[in-house]
Design an enzyme around this catalytic site. Structure first.
Site, PDB file in Angstrom:
ATOM      1  N   GLU A 199      -3.942   1.862  -2.883  1.00 42.27           N
ATOM      2  CA  GLU A 199      -4.023   3.303  -2.620  1.00 42.27           C
ATOM      3  C   GLU A 199      -3.075   4.100  -3.524  1.00 42.27           C
ATOM      4  O   GLU A 199      -2.349   4.968  -3.060  1.00 42.27           O
ATOM      5  CB  GLU A 199      -3.757   3.618  -1.142  1.00 42.27           C
ATOM      6  N   ASN A 253      -6.842  -4.518   5.903  1.00 41.13           N
ATOM      7  CA  ASN A 253      -7.390  -3.784   7.039  1.00 41.13           C
ATOM      8  C   ASN A 253      -7.971  -4.734   8.086  1.00 41.13           C
ATOM      9  O   ASN A 253      -9.008  -4.453   8.707  1.00 41.13           O
ATOM     10  CB  ASN A 253      -8.439  -2.768   6.575  1.00 41.13           C
ATOM     11  N   ASP A 279      -3.872  -4.881   1.131  1.00 45.70           N
ATOM     12  CA  ASP A 279      -4.147  -4.279   2.426  1.00 45.70           C
ATOM     13  C   ASP A 279      -5.547  -4.732   2.815  1.00 45.70           C
ATOM     14  O   ASP A 279      -6.540  -4.247   2.285  1.00 45.70           O
ATOM     15  CB  ASP A 279      -4.063  -2.756   2.316  1.00 45.70           C
ATOM     16  N   ASP A 334      -1.478  -6.227   6.197  1.00 45.43           N
ATOM     17  CA  ASP A 334      -1.204  -6.492   4.776  1.00 45.43           C
ATOM     18  C   ASP A 334      -0.810  -7.962   4.647  1.00 45.43           C
ATOM     19  O   ASP A 334       0.083  -8.431   5.363  1.00 45.43           O
ATOM     20  CB  ASP A 334      -0.078  -5.595   4.280  1.00 45.43           C
ATOM     21  N   ASN A 354       0.872  -1.167   0.000  1.00 48.79           N
ATOM     22  CA  ASN A 354       0.000   0.000   0.000  1.00 48.79           C
ATOM     23  C   ASN A 354       0.913   1.221   0.000  1.00 48.79           C
ATOM     24  O   ASN A 354       1.526   1.548   1.019  1.00 48.79           O
ATOM     25  CB  ASN A 354      -0.911  -0.004   1.236  1.00 48.79           C
ATOM     26  N   ASP A 382       2.735   4.743   5.031  1.00 52.83           N
ATOM     27  CA  ASP A 382       2.600   4.193   6.377  1.00 52.83           C
ATOM     28  C   ASP A 382       2.614   2.672   6.380  1.00 52.83           C
ATOM     29  O   ASP A 382       2.629   2.050   7.459  1.00 52.83           O
ATOM     30  CB  ASP A 382       1.337   4.733   7.079  1.00 52.83           C
ATOM     31  N   HIS A 383       2.646   2.060   5.200  1.00 52.68           N
ATOM     32  CA  HIS A 383       2.755   0.607   5.063  1.00 52.68           C
ATOM     33  C   HIS A 383       4.131   0.240   4.515  1.00 52.68           C
ATOM     34  O   HIS A 383       4.775   1.043   3.817  1.00 52.68           O
ATOM     35  CB  HIS A 383       1.715   0.058   4.086  1.00 52.68           C
TER      36      HIS A 383
END
Length: 258
Positions: free
Chosen positions: A34, A144, A142, A220, A7, A249-250
């Protein structure tokens, strides 16, 4: 064969990071989430110059998924019935790849949570159809969803909350029960109780110095069929891109097949 999911949280911002990582890590296939780009703005030329073919499904400002690979992805389909750019599927060198950016869900019991659960059910149906046709398949992205308490930095804080609820974990289990395995659990990721062991997470909040303090989650995933699991020699997170300036952030998760 190295297959990765990442991501990137805006490909426009993170393209230099991606190109640098491709040159260093040399993956064969990468699923991106994303990207946050409309199709006409996707940097296909830059990726082709780096040695990768592309398939992408874009959306302005939000979502966006892509497959980049050494050879052109074949038999590509995109999206689910909601019209959001959250799924892209293609075949690369005999392996079927489903790259998904699962709905966040906002809060347990909210309307967005209900949307997440229904979205996962539709993904489950599409996955079932694909598994009937492809013995070698990867569902990655991802999700979530953190599958276990040890996949969070603080189970007391996270258990029962969004990303860690029983309902979300049950939906993930339903995907696995169709005929997938999580190779992550077969490889050593250090001491799962150690506060400073970043190798066990894939996402860290930008806020509160999340990465430095290792306030992470493993959300992930690269889920694979038994035929691929028999070829799997490694599954791990690559922390290098998360240490860069202005990172996603991943961090990427990489599966290696012999």
């Amino acid at each position: 064969m190295k297959i990765a999911t990442w991501n990137v949280n805006s490909l426009k911002v993170r393209l230099p990071h991606l190109l640098e990582w491709l040159a260093e890590a040399q993956p064969d296939v990468v699923g991106l989430q994303e990207t946050k780009l409309q199709n006409e703005n996707f940097p296909a030329d830059a990726l082709r110059e780096a040695g990768y073919e592309v398939a992408f499904h874009g959306q302005k400002t939000y979502n966006g998924v892509a497959l980049i690979a050494r050879s052109q992805p074949q038999d590509v389909w995109t999206g689910l019935s909601d019209g959001q750019a959250r799924v892209i599927t293609g075949s690369v060198d005999g392996v079927r790849i489903i790259c998904a950016y699962v709905v966040n869900g906002q809060a347990v019991g909210s309307e967005k949570f209900a949307y997440k659960m229904s979205w996962l059910q539709e993904l489950k149906q599409r996955l079932s159809d694909e598994l009937q046709q492809h013995e070698q398949l990867v569902l990655m992205g991802d999700f979530n969803i953190a599958p276990r308490p040890c996949d969070t930095h603080d189970p007391e804080q996270w258990e029962g909350k969004i990303l860690c609820s029983d309902e979300e974990r049950a939906a993930l289990t339903e995907l696995l029960d169709l005929g997938l395995v999580d190779p992550w659990t077969r490889f050593d990721h250090g001491d799962e109780s150690a506060a400073d062991n970043k190798d066990r997470f894939t996402w860290w909040d930008y806020r509160a110095a999340g990465f430095r303090r290792n306030l992470g989650l493993r959300i992930d995933h690269t889920l694979i069929t038994p035929a691929l699991d028999a070829r799997c020699t490694d599954c791990r997170v690559d922390l290098a891109p998360r240490r860069l300036e202005r990172p996603s952030d991943h961090a990427p998760v990489v599966v290696t097949l012999d």
